[in-house]
Design an enzyme around this catalytic site. Structure first.
Site, short mmCIF file in Angstrom:
data_model
loop_
_atom_site.label_atom_id
_atom_site.label_comp_id
_atom_site.label_asym_id
_atom_site.label_seq_id
_atom_site.Cartn_x
_atom_site.Cartn_y
_atom_site.Cartn_z
N ARG A 184 0.82 -1.22 0.00
CA ARG A 184 0.00 0.00 0.00
C ARG A 184 0.85 1.26 0.00
O ARG A 184 0.29 2.37 -0.05
CB ARG A 184 -0.95 0.02 1.21
N LYS A 185 2.15 1.12 0.07
CA LYS A 185 3.01 2.29 0.06
C LYS A 185 3.32 2.72 -1.38
O LYS A 185 2.98 2.03 -2.34
CB LYS A 185 4.30 1.99 0.83
#
Length: 381
Positions: A184-185
């Protein structure tokens, strides 16, 4: 379904991983070393150390600073629970302070009142990629002789204006900065983390502790023309990154500026499409900060129920997430001595939600998100 996030991985990352698999060396090795050099150069840090994830990076940061039982570490409750957990795992006590509702980061006006004779460090979170106000925080920490660790899990590629110049998060403004490469980064290695520092001795400790406290790395032993017997000089951990992950990370680094440009375009479209919605609070960007927009967090008007809005959007094929959690509301911390008011943190958790943000989101899908959100808010009015 429009997901909350999707990593941008291509054939280049697949080919890089394949080459490592076929090389015969897949654990920590030359790719990790190269990833460290390239990441350090990108953020302007003298030293970088790759590890298995950002949680282990934060724990190594505390361990290298010899923080343990009896010590206190100031941070925010309004962060993923790992920020608080690593403090507890070291035997120290997290001291939570409230957030600035404009940035969702530590409210530096509350910092002095949280400092005691036991305070050894501050963990400043760059929440959702938005830089914390380091220009306000650092003088207070330095005046009291307190170490500063930057929880930059979400902040790869974000920038902050310091001393009249734009500088990357990760050029350690504090003592240590810790990054995450979770999917999710902004950039990902699947799982993975990185520590950056200007302190050569801290970097030496990171690299010793991440590999069981081994005096001689296995790469050195395998390349030596003579027999070497290693020693284990401290109690260490197995917090290594693999060469497969590092090879992927190197390719991700090459397109970091492109990924951020796309994310900033997504954020700009949200402002254009939602900026005139009555009562809806959009995230701001201080004049001294440039966010990578790892997440886009909106604040609902008080009369709206967060869960209901999220459920109705989900039924229209739109994934969202609630506002960032508050660790002090979770079972491991519910009996902790909370010295400070955390009202803004609780409001942010209860009334905020994160909208889909990823580089490859289609403009028509983003328009669907904003149209459905506006329809939902109008329906409830």
């Amino acid at each position: 379904m429009i997901p909350i996030a999707v990593p941008l991985l291509t054939d280049e990352e697949a080919d890089a991983a394949r080459a490592v698999v076929l090389s015969g060396w897949v654990s920590q090795g030359p790719q990790v070393a190269a990833f460290e050099r390239e990441f350090a150069a990108l953020v302007g840090a003298p030293h970088a150390c790759a590890v298995s994830n950002c949680t282990t990076a934060l724990q190594l940061a505390l361990a290298a600073l010899d923080i343990g039982t009896g010590d206190e570490v100031i941070t925010v409750s309004h962060s993923f629970i790992a920020t608080a957990n690593v403090i507890r795992h070291q035997g120290a006590t997290p001291v939570f302070v409230d957030i600035d509702p404009e940035t969702y980061n530590l409210d530096c006006t509350r910092l002095v009142e949280a400092i005691t004779e036991r305070t050894r460090a501050i963990i400043a979170v760059h929440q959702m990629g938005m830089p914390c106000d380091m220009a306000a925080l650092l003088p207070i920490a330095r005046r009291h002789g307190i170490a500063v660790i930057e929880d930059a899990a979400c902040a790869a590629g974000s920038q902050i204006r310091m001393n009249g110049a734009w500088e990357p998060i990760g050029k350690p403004h504090g003592d240590i900065a810790c990054f995450s490469f979770h999917p999710r980064k902004v950039i990902t290695t699947g799982e993975g983390g990185m520590l950056t520092t200007a302190n050569a001795e801290l970097d030496r400790k990171f690299k010793l502790l991440r590999q069981h406290g081994m005096s001689v790395p296995d790469t050195v032993r395998h390349n030596s023309s003579s027999v070497i017997f290693e020693k284990y000089v401290v109690l260490g951990y197995n917090y290594r990154m693999t060469d497969i992950q590092a090879a992927i990370g190197r390719k991700q680094l090459e397109r970091l500026s492109e990924l951020i440009a796309r994310r900033r375009a997504v954020a700009a479209r949200y402002v254009e499409q939602l900026g005139n919605v009555e009562g809806l609070r959009l995230p701001g960007e201080p004049h001294w900060a440039r966010s990578n927009w790892q997440s886009y967090c909106i604040r609902l008007p008080e009369r709206f129920d967060q869960r209901t809005v999220m459920q109705n959007l989900l039924e229209k094929g739109i994934a969202t997430r609630r506002g960032i959690m508050c660790s002090h509301r979770e079972i491991p911390y519910e009996r902790a001595n909370q010295r400070h008011d955390l009202r803004q943190s609780e409001i942010a958790q209860d009334r905020s939600l994160l909208l889909p943000v990823f580089p490859q989101i289609r403009e028509e899908d983003q328009l669907h998100v904003t149209n459905c959100l506006k329809a939902e808010l109008n329906r409830i009015r």
